[in-house]
Design a protein around this motif. Structure first.
Motif, PDB file in Angstrom:
ATOM      1  N   TYR A  32       0.821  -1.207   0.000  1.00 37.69           N
ATOM      2  CA  TYR A  32       0.000   0.000   0.000  1.00 37.69           C
ATOM      3  C   TYR A  32       0.857   1.260   0.000  1.00 37.69           C
ATOM      4  N   ALA A  33       0.274   2.310  -0.519  1.00 36.38           N
ATOM      5  CA  ALA A  33       0.793   3.636  -0.218  1.00 36.38           C
ATOM      6  C   ALA A  33       0.329   3.991   1.193  1.00 36.38           C
ATOM      7  N   MET A  34       1.170   4.707   1.907  1.00 36.50           N
ATOM      8  CA  MET A  34       0.859   5.052   3.285  1.00 36.50           C
ATOM      9  C   MET A  34       0.859   6.568   3.448  1.00 36.50           C
ATOM     10  N   GLY A  35      -0.109   7.058   4.171  1.00 32.38           N
ATOM     11  CA  GLY A  35      -0.174   8.499   4.417  1.00 32.38           C
ATOM     12  C   GLY A  35      -0.389   8.799   5.884  1.00 32.38           C
ATOM     13  N   LYS A  43     -11.253  21.881  12.758  1.00 33.78           N
ATOM     14  CA  LYS A  43     -10.650  21.976  11.427  1.00 33.78           C
ATOM     15  C   LYS A  43     -10.833  20.684  10.661  1.00 33.78           C
ATOM     16  N   GLU A  44     -10.673  20.779   9.355  1.00 34.81           N
ATOM     17  CA  GLU A  44     -10.766  19.602   8.518  1.00 34.81           C
ATOM     18  C   GLU A  44      -9.481  18.774   8.621  1.00 34.81           C
ATOM     19  N   ARG A  45      -9.619  17.494   8.299  1.00 35.31           N
ATOM     20  CA  ARG A  45      -8.450  16.631   8.274  1.00 35.31           C
ATOM     21  C   ARG A  45      -7.521  17.097   7.149  1.00 35.31           C
ATOM     22  N   GLU A  46      -6.240  17.206   7.463  1.00 39.62           N
ATOM     23  CA  GLU A  46      -5.299  17.702   6.466  1.00 39.62           C
ATOM     24  C   GLU A  46      -4.140  16.739   6.258  1.00 39.62           C
ATOM     25  N   PHE A  47      -3.613  16.802   5.062  1.00 39.42           N
ATOM     26  CA  PHE A  47      -2.479  15.971   4.668  1.00 39.42           C
ATOM     27  C   PHE A  47      -1.222  16.404   5.402  1.00 39.42           C
ATOM     28  N   VAL A  48      -0.435  15.422   5.827  1.00 37.12           N
ATOM     29  CA  VAL A  48       0.854  15.691   6.461  1.00 37.12           C
ATOM     30  C   VAL A  48       1.989  15.133   5.621  1.00 37.12           C
ATOM     31  N   ALA A  49       1.938  13.829   5.322  1.00 33.35           N
ATOM     32  CA  ALA A  49       3.024  13.189   4.586  1.00 33.35           C
ATOM     33  C   ALA A  49       2.523  11.894   3.979  1.00 33.35           C
ATOM     34  N   ALA A  50       3.182  11.435   2.923  1.00 36.48           N
ATOM     35  CA  ALA A  50       2.809  10.173   2.294  1.00 36.48           C
ATOM     36  C   ALA A  50       4.015   9.538   1.635  1.00 36.48           C
ATOM     37  N   LEU A  51       3.925   8.225   1.517  1.00 38.81           N
ATOM     38  CA  LEU A  51       4.983   7.430   0.885  1.00 38.81           C
ATOM     39  C   LEU A  51       4.289   6.456  -0.051  1.00 38.81           C
ATOM     40  N   THR A  91      -0.290  20.642  16.983  1.00 35.75           N
ATOM     41  CA  THR A  91      -1.214  19.942  17.867  1.00 35.75           C
ATOM     42  C   THR A  91      -2.437  19.468  17.096  1.00 35.75           C
ATOM     43  N   ALA A  92      -2.717  18.170  17.180  1.00 38.35           N
ATOM     44  CA  ALA A  92      -3.828  17.570  16.452  1.00 38.35           C
ATOM     45  C   ALA A  92      -3.886  16.079  16.781  1.00 38.35           C
ATOM     46  N   VAL A  93      -4.949  15.449  16.323  1.00 40.10           N
ATOM     47  CA  VAL A  93      -4.983  13.987  16.292  1.00 40.10           C
ATOM     48  C   VAL A  93      -4.367  13.564  14.962  1.00 40.10           C
ATOM     49  N   TYR A  94      -3.416  12.665  15.035  1.00 34.93           N
ATOM     50  CA  TYR A  94      -2.704  12.192  13.843  1.00 34.93           C
ATOM     51  C   TYR A  94      -3.202  10.800  13.466  1.00 34.93           C
ATOM     52  N   TYR A  95      -3.479  10.639  12.182  1.00 35.99           N
ATOM     53  CA  TYR A  95      -3.993   9.386  11.659  1.00 35.99           C
ATOM     54  C   TYR A  95      -3.055   8.841  10.590  1.00 35.99           C
ATOM     55  N   CYS A  96      -2.850   7.536  10.594  1.00 33.39           N
ATOM     56  CA  CYS A  96      -2.207   6.928   9.440  1.00 33.39           C
ATOM     57  C   CYS A  96      -3.287   6.281   8.577  1.00 33.39           C
ATOM     58  N   ALA A  97      -2.989   6.151   7.308  1.00 30.60           N
ATOM     59  CA  ALA A  97      -3.951   5.643   6.350  1.00 30.60           C
ATOM     60  C   ALA A  97      -3.219   4.889   5.247  1.00 30.60           C
ATOM     61  N   ALA A  98      -3.957   4.011   4.568  1.00 28.90           N
ATOM     62  CA  ALA A  98      -3.368   3.214   3.505  1.00 28.90           C
ATOM     63  C   ALA A  98      -4.323   3.153   2.309  1.00 28.90           C
ATOM     64  N   ARG A  99      -3.735   3.026   1.123  1.00 30.67           N
ATOM     65  CA  ARG A  99      -4.502   2.952  -0.126  1.00 30.67           C
ATOM     66  C   ARG A  99      -3.628   2.302  -1.174  1.00 30.67           C
ATOM     67  N   SER A 100      -4.200   2.039  -2.317  1.00 29.69           N
ATOM     68  CA  SER A 100      -3.419   1.518  -3.436  1.00 29.69           C
ATOM     69  C   SER A 100      -2.311   2.513  -3.786  1.00 29.69           C
ATOM     70  N   PRO A 101      -1.131   1.998  -4.138  1.00 30.27           N
ATOM     71  CA  PRO A 101      -0.054   2.911  -4.536  1.00 30.27           C
ATOM     72  C   PRO A 101      -0.268   3.517  -5.916  1.00 30.27           C
ATOM     73  N   ARG A 107      -2.448  13.192  -1.489  1.00 33.22           N
ATOM     74  CA  ARG A 107      -2.707  14.220  -0.485  1.00 33.22           C
ATOM     75  C   ARG A 107      -4.171  14.332  -0.091  1.00 33.22           C
ATOM     76  N   THR A 108      -5.045  13.549  -0.732  1.00 31.74           N
ATOM     77  CA  THR A 108      -6.485  13.677  -0.527  1.00 31.74           C
ATOM     78  C   THR A 108      -6.989  12.588   0.405  1.00 31.74           C
ATOM     79  N   PRO A 109      -7.550  12.946   1.562  1.00 32.61           N
ATOM     80  CA  PRO A 109      -8.004  11.918   2.513  1.00 32.61           C
ATOM     81  C   PRO A 109      -9.014  10.935   1.921  1.00 32.61           C
ATOM     82  N   SER A 110      -9.898  11.423   1.067  1.00 31.39           N
ATOM     83  CA  SER A 110     -10.947  10.546   0.528  1.00 31.39           C
ATOM     84  C   SER A 110     -10.398   9.468  -0.402  1.00 31.39           C
ATOM     85  N   GLU A 111      -9.147   9.582  -0.808  1.00 31.13           N
ATOM     86  CA  GLU A 111      -8.526   8.577  -1.673  1.00 31.13           C
ATOM     87  C   GLU A 111      -8.014   7.374  -0.882  1.00 31.13           C
ATOM     88  N   TYR A 112      -8.049   7.466   0.438  1.00 33.78           N
ATOM     89  CA  TYR A 112      -7.529   6.381   1.275  1.00 33.78           C
ATOM     90  C   TYR A 112      -8.652   5.455   1.731  1.00 33.78           C
TER      91      TYR A 112
END
Length: 125
Positions: A32-35, A43-51, A91-101, A107-112
């Motif tokens: 998977y790609a990981m974000g 606030k809305e969920r925002e992108f931090v980093a992805a691989l 300061t925030a709640v941090y989430y990891c996520a996975a999707r197809s590479p 950078r888009t949360p809905s893609e995960y």
């Protein structure tokens, strides 16, 4: 499907460091790609980093570039977010996520497709 569990959050002073972990189960994270995303109160969920792949450079939000590093250890089936020079605005709640590479923007949360439960990071001034 892959299940994700974050850990490593906590309270840290400005200028400090934390390393978040994202432990995967049910499937190999390397498939998977990981974000990493974050969401502050009101606030809305925002992108931090992805691989996208297990090797190669990551993608970062401008606000964290040069301070945060995304990585993963395939042997441990775990992803990481190393956070240095932390600021109160991190300061925030941090989430990891996975999707197809494959496919579009990482950078888009809905893609995960898969998300962890989140871990709180609080940076005091």
């Amino acid at each position: 499907q892959v299940q994700l569990v974050e850990s490593g959050g906590g309270l840290v002073q400005a200028g400090g460091s934390l390393r978040l972990s994202c432990a995967a189960s049910g499937h190999t994270l390397s498939s998977y790609a990981m974000g990493w995303f974050r969401q502050a109160p009101g606030k809305e969920r925002e992108f931090v980093a992805a691989l996208r792949w297990s090797v190669g450079s990551g993608y970062y939000a401008d606000s964290v570039k040069g301070r945060f590093t995304i990585s993963r250890d395939n042997a441990k089936n775990t992803g990481y977010l190393e956070m240095n020079s932390l600021k109160p605005e991190d300061t925030a709640v941090y989430y990891c996520a996975a999707r197809s590479p494959y496919g579009s923007s990482l950078r888009t949360p809905s893609e995960y497709d898969f998300w962890g439960q989140g871990t709180q990071v609080t940076v005091s001034s």
